[in-house]
Design a protein around this motif. Structure first.
Motif, PDB file in Angstrom:
ATOM      1  N   MET A   1     -14.985  -0.872  -0.372  1.00  0.00           N
ATOM      2  CA  MET A   1     -14.749   0.530  -0.023  1.00  0.00           C
ATOM      3  C   MET A   1     -14.050   1.207  -1.195  1.00  0.00           C
ATOM      4  O   MET A   1     -13.077   0.693  -1.724  1.00  0.00           O
ATOM      5  CB  MET A   1     -13.866   0.578   1.239  1.00  0.00           C
ATOM      6  N   ASP A   2     -14.553   2.364  -1.617  1.00  0.00           N
ATOM      7  CA  ASP A   2     -13.924   3.047  -2.742  1.00  0.00           C
ATOM      8  C   ASP A   2     -12.751   3.901  -2.257  1.00  0.00           C
ATOM      9  O   ASP A   2     -12.490   4.032  -1.071  1.00  0.00           O
ATOM     10  CB  ASP A   2     -14.949   3.842  -3.551  1.00  0.00           C
ATOM     11  N   VAL A   3     -12.037   4.505  -3.215  1.00  0.00           N
ATOM     12  CA  VAL A   3     -10.834   5.282  -2.911  1.00  0.00           C
ATOM     13  C   VAL A   3     -11.124   6.382  -1.900  1.00  0.00           C
ATOM     14  O   VAL A   3     -10.430   6.524  -0.895  1.00  0.00           O
ATOM     15  CB  VAL A   3     -10.238   5.892  -4.207  1.00  0.00           C
ATOM     16  N   LEU A   4     -12.158   7.179  -2.144  1.00  0.00           N
ATOM     17  CA  LEU A   4     -12.428   8.313  -1.267  1.00  0.00           C
ATOM     18  C   LEU A   4     -12.865   7.886   0.123  1.00  0.00           C
ATOM     19  O   LEU A   4     -12.545   8.550   1.110  1.00  0.00           O
ATOM     20  CB  LEU A   4     -13.447   9.257  -1.899  1.00  0.00           C
ATOM     21  N   ASP A   5     -13.594   6.764   0.230  1.00  0.00           N
ATOM     22  CA  ASP A   5     -13.953   6.247   1.559  1.00  0.00           C
ATOM     23  C   ASP A   5     -12.695   5.852   2.325  1.00  0.00           C
ATOM     24  O   ASP A   5     -12.570   6.124   3.521  1.00  0.00           O
ATOM     25  CB  ASP A   5     -14.892   5.041   1.449  1.00  0.00           C
ATOM     26  N   SER A   6     -11.746   5.212   1.641  1.00  0.00           N
ATOM     27  CA  SER A   6     -10.485   4.814   2.271  1.00  0.00           C
ATOM     28  C   SER A   6      -9.682   6.032   2.706  1.00  0.00           C
ATOM     29  O   SER A   6      -9.114   6.066   3.801  1.00  0.00           O
ATOM     30  CB  SER A   6      -9.644   3.967   1.314  1.00  0.00           C
ATOM     31  N   VAL A   7      -9.634   7.053   1.849  1.00  0.00           N
ATOM     32  CA  VAL A   7      -8.888   8.273   2.166  1.00  0.00           C
ATOM     33  C   VAL A   7      -9.528   8.985   3.351  1.00  0.00           C
ATOM     34  O   VAL A   7      -8.851   9.407   4.288  1.00  0.00           O
ATOM     35  CB  VAL A   7      -8.792   9.193   0.933  1.00  0.00           C
ATOM     36  N   ARG A   8     -10.853   9.116   3.331  1.00  0.00           N
ATOM     37  CA  ARG A   8     -11.559   9.761   4.440  1.00  0.00           C
ATOM     38  C   ARG A   8     -11.273   9.027   5.753  1.00  0.00           C
ATOM     39  O   ARG A   8     -10.960   9.646   6.769  1.00  0.00           O
ATOM     40  CB  ARG A   8     -13.071   9.800   4.183  1.00  0.00           C
ATOM     41  N   VAL A 137      -2.369   6.128   2.202  1.00  0.00           N
ATOM     42  CA  VAL A 137      -3.483   5.188   2.229  1.00  0.00           C
ATOM     43  C   VAL A 137      -3.270   4.183   1.105  1.00  0.00           C
ATOM     44  O   VAL A 137      -3.217   4.560  -0.071  1.00  0.00           O
ATOM     45  CB  VAL A 137      -4.833   5.918   2.057  1.00  0.00           C
ATOM     46  N   ALA A 138      -3.105   2.929   1.484  1.00  0.00           N
ATOM     47  CA  ALA A 138      -2.885   1.869   0.496  1.00  0.00           C
ATOM     48  C   ALA A 138      -4.185   1.584  -0.254  1.00  0.00           C
ATOM     49  O   ALA A 138      -5.274   1.609   0.322  1.00  0.00           O
ATOM     50  CB  ALA A 138      -2.388   0.605   1.190  1.00  0.00           C
ATOM     51  N   LEU A 139      -4.043   1.315  -1.542  1.00  0.00           N
ATOM     52  CA  LEU A 139      -5.172   0.949  -2.394  1.00  0.00           C
ATOM     53  C   LEU A 139      -4.897  -0.432  -2.973  1.00  0.00           C
ATOM     54  O   LEU A 139      -3.748  -0.877  -3.015  1.00  0.00           O
ATOM     55  CB  LEU A 139      -5.336   1.968  -3.528  1.00  0.00           C
ATOM     56  N   PRO A 140      -5.941  -1.130  -3.436  1.00  0.00           N
ATOM     57  CA  PRO A 140      -5.718  -2.454  -4.029  1.00  0.00           C
ATOM     58  C   PRO A 140      -4.770  -2.376  -5.218  1.00  0.00           C
ATOM     59  O   PRO A 140      -4.814  -1.410  -5.995  1.00  0.00           O
ATOM     60  CB  PRO A 140      -7.115  -2.889  -4.475  1.00  0.00           C
ATOM     61  N   GLU A 141      -3.892  -3.350  -5.350  1.00  0.00           N
ATOM     62  CA  GLU A 141      -2.962  -3.432  -6.485  1.00  0.00           C
ATOM     63  C   GLU A 141      -3.748  -3.421  -7.783  1.00  0.00           C
ATOM     64  O   GLU A 141      -4.854  -3.947  -7.825  1.00  0.00           O
ATOM     65  CB  GLU A 141      -2.131  -4.720  -6.399  1.00  0.00           C
ATOM     66  N   PRO A 145      -0.429   3.972  -3.689  1.00  0.00           N
ATOM     67  CA  PRO A 145      -1.081   4.530  -2.503  1.00  0.00           C
ATOM     68  C   PRO A 145      -1.337   6.027  -2.662  1.00  0.00           C
ATOM     69  O   PRO A 145      -0.692   6.704  -3.468  1.00  0.00           O
ATOM     70  CB  PRO A 145      -0.074   4.261  -1.378  1.00  0.00           C
ATOM     71  N   VAL A 146      -2.272   6.526  -1.877  1.00  0.00           N
ATOM     72  CA  VAL A 146      -2.585   7.955  -1.863  1.00  0.00           C
ATOM     73  C   VAL A 146      -1.644   8.618  -0.868  1.00  0.00           C
ATOM     74  O   VAL A 146      -1.566   8.221   0.294  1.00  0.00           O
ATOM     75  CB  VAL A 146      -4.044   8.201  -1.440  1.00  0.00           C
ATOM     76  N   GLN A 147      -0.918   9.632  -1.334  1.00  0.00           N
ATOM     77  CA  GLN A 147      -0.036  10.377  -0.446  1.00  0.00           C
ATOM     78  C   GLN A 147      -0.682  11.704  -0.079  1.00  0.00           C
ATOM     79  O   GLN A 147      -1.528  12.219  -0.813  1.00  0.00           O
ATOM     80  CB  GLN A 147       1.329  10.602  -1.079  1.00  0.00           C
TER      81      GLN A 147
END
Length: 191
Positions: A1-8, A137-141, A145-147
């Motif tokens: 899953m990419d960043v924007l998919d995780s954020v969505r 939203v946490a992202l892989p190290e 994270p996205v605030q």
């Protein structure tokens, strides 16, 4: 899953919806930015999707790190919303693109002054950023994270107040006057 998919997924999960209406805005040289529109009773939430695609970089840094650095999306909540033709989606895209275009870092208490109405003929020409209740939203190290940052539309007078007295002083004035910053027709705080 990419960043924007995780954020969505994080945004839709927060509001308890499966999908949201979206508008896409593209600026020359930048990847598209989506503005999600999520009705919620008498409120409408507008959430950017695209600002967190890349980390924000301090403009004084010699080299931009492609992985490390703060990432943010913006959330504007309005009572009743505003019309689709108002220019609001473009304005939110401009605000969230500011790190890529102007090298600023979006953070709590930041004042973003456009010097023109945020939408239509609104009296608001600037935005004050604050902490959102949407969970990071946490992202892989090693990515941070996205605030999510709330956008409070403010008038030129209120923007001047923030420059002189600070963001907390304006928020105190709003609280004392029982001003609902989500009301798109509200007047300026009497400062």
């Amino acid at each position: 899953m990419d960043v924007l998919d995780s954020v969505r997924a994080g945004v839709l999960g927060h509001f308890g919806v499966q999908r949201a209406d979206a508008a896409s805005v593209t600026f020359l040289g930048l990847e598209p930015i989506e503005i999600l529109r999520i009705p919620d009773g008498d409120l409408v939430h507008y959430v950017t999707l695209g600002g967190s695609r890349h980390p924000m970089t301090d403009p004084t840094a010699a080299v931009a790190d492609p992985v490390r650095g703060p990432r943010a999306e913006l959330v504007l909540t309005l009572r009743g919303g505003v019309g689709a033709a108002s220019g609001l989606t473009r304005t939110l895209a401009v605000l969230v693109a500011a790190p890529a275009v102007e090298g600023i870092v979006l953070q709590q208490d930041a004042l973003l002054d456009l010097g023109e109405p945020l939408w239509g003929n609104a009296s608001f020409t600037a935005a004050l950023l604050g902490k959102s209740d949407i969970a990071e939203v946490a992202l892989p190290e090693p990515a941070e994270p996205v605030q999510f940052l709330n956008v409070a539309p403010i008038t030129a007078t209120e923007a001047a107040w923030v420059r002189i007295r600070g963001a907390d002083a304006l928020r105190t004035a709003w609280a004392e006057a029982a001003i609902d910053v989500r009301d798109p027709g509200r007047g300026a705080a009497q400062l």
